[in-house]
Design an enzyme around this catalytic site. Structure first.
Site, PDB file in Angstrom:
ATOM      1  CB  SER A 238      -0.982  -0.066   1.181  1.00  0.00           C
ATOM      2  OG  SER A 238      -2.079   0.767   0.941  1.00  0.00           O
ATOM      3  CG  ASP A 261      -4.079  -4.098  -2.751  1.00  0.00           C
ATOM      4  OD1 ASP A 261      -4.941  -4.243  -1.874  1.00  0.00           O
ATOM      5  OD2 ASP A 261      -4.353  -3.979  -3.963  1.00  0.00           O
ATOM      6  CG  HIS A 316      -5.582  -2.555   1.357  1.00  0.00           C
ATOM      7  ND1 HIS A 316      -4.771  -2.533   0.243  1.00  0.00           N
ATOM      8  CD2 HIS A 316      -5.114  -1.587   2.174  1.00  0.00           C
ATOM      9  CE1 HIS A 316      -3.850  -1.593   0.380  1.00  0.00           C
ATOM     10  NE2 HIS A 316      -4.033  -0.998   1.543  1.00  0.00           N
TER      11      HIS A 316
HETATM   12  C1  LIG Z   1     -11.014   5.445   6.445  1.00  0.00           C
HETATM   13  C2  LIG Z   1      -9.647   6.010   6.244  1.00  0.00           C
HETATM   14  N1  LIG Z   1      -8.632   4.964   5.923  1.00  0.00           N
HETATM   15  C3  LIG Z   1      -7.319   5.604   6.160  1.00  0.00           C
HETATM   16  C4  LIG Z   1      -6.743   6.043   4.824  1.00  0.00           C
HETATM   17  C5  LIG Z   1      -8.934   3.788   6.712  1.00  0.00           C
HETATM   18  C6  LIG Z   1      -7.736   3.210   7.439  1.00  0.00           C
HETATM   19  N2  LIG Z   1      -7.333   2.027   6.678  1.00  0.00           N
HETATM   20  C7  LIG Z   1      -8.049   0.788   6.811  1.00  0.00           C
HETATM   21  C8  LIG Z   1      -7.494   0.102   8.040  1.00  0.00           C
HETATM   22  C9  LIG Z   1      -6.356   0.214   8.958  1.00  0.00           C
HETATM   23  C10 LIG Z   1      -7.170  -0.960   9.388  1.00  0.00           C
HETATM   24  C11 LIG Z   1      -7.287  -2.018  10.427  1.00  0.00           C
HETATM   25  C12 LIG Z   1      -6.295  -2.248  11.326  1.00  0.00           C
HETATM   26  C13 LIG Z   1      -6.456  -3.220  12.302  1.00  0.00           C
HETATM   27  C14 LIG Z   1      -7.631  -3.927  12.354  1.00  0.00           C
HETATM   28  C15 LIG Z   1      -7.797  -4.965  13.416  1.00  0.00           C
HETATM   29  F1  LIG Z   1      -9.011  -4.897  13.935  1.00  0.00           F
HETATM   30  F2  LIG Z   1      -7.630  -6.199  12.895  1.00  0.00           F
HETATM   31  F3  LIG Z   1      -6.877  -4.777  14.355  1.00  0.00           F
HETATM   32  C16 LIG Z   1      -8.662  -3.696  11.460  1.00  0.00           C
HETATM   33  C17 LIG Z   1      -8.494  -2.729  10.467  1.00  0.00           C
HETATM   34  C18 LIG Z   1      -8.353  -0.016   9.216  1.00  0.00           C
HETATM   35  C19 LIG Z   1      -7.142  -1.354   7.959  1.00  0.00           C
HETATM   36  C20 LIG Z   1      -6.272   2.103   5.880  1.00  0.00           C
HETATM   37  O1  LIG Z   1      -5.425   2.887   6.149  1.00  0.00           O
HETATM   38  C21 LIG Z   1      -6.118   1.155   4.663  1.00  0.00           C
HETATM   39  N3  LIG Z   1      -4.773   1.415   4.176  1.00  0.00           N
HETATM   40  C22 LIG Z   1      -3.700   0.726   4.693  1.00  0.00           C
HETATM   41  S1  LIG Z   1      -3.989  -0.529   5.831  1.00  0.00           S
HETATM   42  C23 LIG Z   1      -2.378  -0.925   6.471  1.00  0.00           C
HETATM   43  C24 LIG Z   1      -2.531  -1.520   7.805  1.00  0.00           C
HETATM   44  C25 LIG Z   1      -2.866  -0.707   8.890  1.00  0.00           C
HETATM   45  C26 LIG Z   1      -3.062  -1.278  10.129  1.00  0.00           C
HETATM   46  C27 LIG Z   1      -2.933  -2.654  10.266  1.00  0.00           C
HETATM   47  F4  LIG Z   1      -3.105  -3.186  11.480  1.00  0.00           F
HETATM   48  C28 LIG Z   1      -2.598  -3.468   9.205  1.00  0.00           C
HETATM   49  C29 LIG Z   1      -2.413  -2.886   7.970  1.00  0.00           C
HETATM   50  N4  LIG Z   1      -2.463   0.977   4.357  1.00  0.00           N
HETATM   51  C30 LIG Z   1      -2.170   1.988   3.484  1.00  0.00           C
HETATM   52  O2  LIG Z   1      -1.002   2.241   3.191  1.00  0.00           O
HETATM   53  C31 LIG Z   1      -3.261   2.729   2.944  1.00  0.00           C
HETATM   54  C32 LIG Z   1      -4.541   2.439   3.299  1.00  0.00           C
HETATM   55  C33 LIG Z   1      -5.469   3.299   2.664  1.00  0.00           C
HETATM   56  C34 LIG Z   1      -4.735   4.155   1.856  1.00  0.00           C
HETATM   57  C35 LIG Z   1      -3.295   3.852   1.981  1.00  0.00           C
END
Ligand SMILES: CCN(CC)CCN(C[C@]12C[C@](c3ccc(C(F)(F)F)cc3)(C1)C2)C(=O)Cn1c(SCc2ccc(F)cc2)nc(=O)c2c1C=CC2
Length: 398
Positions: A238, A261, A316
């Site tokens: 990402s 991704d 993702h």
């Molecule tokens: C609504 C706003 N949006 C922010 C841009 C949403 C925030 N988001 C989705 C999330 C972070 C999430 C997460 C964590 C942890 C659980 C648990 F419950 F399992 F612990 C669930 C759900 C919630 C996945 C993301 O950031 C998606 N994303 C990610 S996810 C990378 C990640 C983060 C935390 C982790 F633990 C594992 C992986 N990496 C990127 O580089 C980018 C994006 C978007 C654009 C660029």
């Protein structure tokens, strides 16, 4: 098996011939220093515990911020559910010298940190790679820390030169403000941190003494002359995939890149002409959107191999470790799992990565058995993207 059995399977072991060890390195202790978790082929001997997956509770606090949830609640729930999760790599087990291993610098996504991609890092290390999973201090990680000298507030009698942890949390852009300037600056910082991690690993390969602020009794001298310094790749998920692409453009020591991704937003297309290395884009089915994929297509080239595949039934979160750690219901609700079995999805991610690395790092292994995946041939993959793209004007393809 039932969802509960999946829950207790946890993060998968590497499928390769090597047992995997891991160790943390912070050098130096300042914010400009390098902080990474190293995954490597380790010796089989001795009694070594598997490493704790999320090593400090501040990481739970940071995940709460990323999820915009209450810190106390998340800390309580996450320490209960994830506190005892181990990553299947032996903490501080002795490095296994012998062959010269290719080197991977791995960059995590937005809101993640260095330990959350252990399944990918361990999968690669088990096949004979040294994998340095960097923890970024650009305030894109859910949490990270560095160390600073205690300010002698009280006249210091006992702990004068002690260092204290300074924690940084995920800096969210101001709502409504243009996000690009923040992400553009962060991707520069992240690329710099990947280059510094590469320099540090090459110093270690040269036998230079290591100062490690994370007190561990790991013997770094065993890594002397153990890296194949011509076989270095940048890999990321990402935001980390954009970081890997940026790092390729900054340093030709990175011989190829794998963008998992990718989130292309922080990159501007004028840097694409400066990138001469092969790149593989491995996309999930659900995360991508047309504008983002069009930016990837802008990197198509006739001069160097640029490949894209999409793994059917993935989301993702099919790339980080959380996809293995909840039941199907919770996994589906929080989009931590797609339709595909997470273990099958991870096998495809690792195998297509190994095939591309063999092809472009000139490895003498049998990873070419998975070349068909690079072409998007197979039950779970498609070539290119599942999205419908507007026709590209031909002059765009360099
Ligand atoms: C609504 C706003 N949006 C922010 C841009 C949403 C925030 N988001 C989705 C999330 C972070 C999430 C997460 C964590 C942890 C659980 C648990 F419950 F399992 F612990 C669930 C759900 C919630 C996945 C993301 O950031 C998606 N994303 C990610 S996810 C990378 C990640 C983060 C935390 C982790 F633990 C594992 C992986 N990496 C990127 O580089 C980018 C994006 C978007 C654009 C660029």
């Amino acid at each position: 098996g039932s969802s509960s059995s999946v829950q207790f399977c946890g993060i998968p072991n590497g499928k390769g011939p090597h047992t995997v060890g891991c160790t943390d390195l912070m050098s130096d202790h300042t914010i400009q220093g390098t902080f990474l978790r190293l995954f490597y082929p380790c010796s089989n001997s001795g009694e070594y515990e598997d490493a704790v997956w999320i090593p400090k509770k501040q990481y739970y606090l940071g995940l709460a911020d990323t999820l915009k949830l209450n810190r106390t609640v998340v800390n309580f729930i996450f320490s209960h559910y994830f506190g005892s999760v181990k990553c299947p790599a032996r903490l501080n087990a002795p490095f296994k010298p012998g062959e010269k291993y290719p080197l991977i610098i791995f960059s995590h996504g937005l809101g993640a940190f260095r330990t959350l991609y252990s399944s990918i890092c361990i999968g690669l290390a088990s096949q004979g790679f040294v994998v340095a999973s960097v923890e970024h201090r650009d305030e894109s990680a859910s949490a990270t820390y560095y160390l600073k000298e205690k300010s002698p507030s009280e006249p210091c009698e006992e702990n004068c030169n002690e260092l204290e942890e300074v924690w940084l949390y995920n800096k969210r852009p101001k709502p409504g403000a243009d996000e690009f300037p923040l992400r553009f600056e962060q991707v520069q910082t992240r690329a710099d941190e990947c280059l510094r991690a590469l320099d540090l690993m090459l110093d270690i390969n040269a036998g230079k003494p290591v100062t490690n602020a994370t007190q561990s009794n790991f013997d770094w001298l065993l890594l002397k002359d153990s890296l194949d310094v011509k076989s270095i790749a940048a890999v990321g998920h990402s935001f980390g995939a954009a970081t890997a692409i940026k790092a390729l453009g900054r340093d030709s020591r990175f011989r190829c890149g794998i963008a998992l991704d990718a989130w292309m937003f922080p990159l501007r297309e004028e840097i694409f002409s400066a990138i001469n290395q092969p790149v593989l884009f491995v996309n999930s089915e659900k995360f991508q959107w047309v504008e983002n994929v069009l930016l990837m297509k802008k990197m198509d080239s006739t001069r160097v191999e640029r490949k894209m595949i999409t793994i059917k039934g993935t989301v993702h979160q099919s790339f980080p470790d959380f996809t293995f750690l909840t039941g199907n219901l919770v996994g589906k609700i929080f989009k931590l799992k797609g339709e595909i079995d997470p273990y099958i999805g991870m096998d495809i991610i690792i195998n297509v990565t190994l095939a591309f690395l063999q092809r472009h790092l000139g490895l003498q292994k049998d990873f070419n058995q998975w070349d068909s995946l690079i072409e998007g041939e197979g039950e779970f993959v498609i070539p290119g993207t599942n999205l419908y793209l507007p026709l590209q004007k031909p002059e765009n393809v360099k």
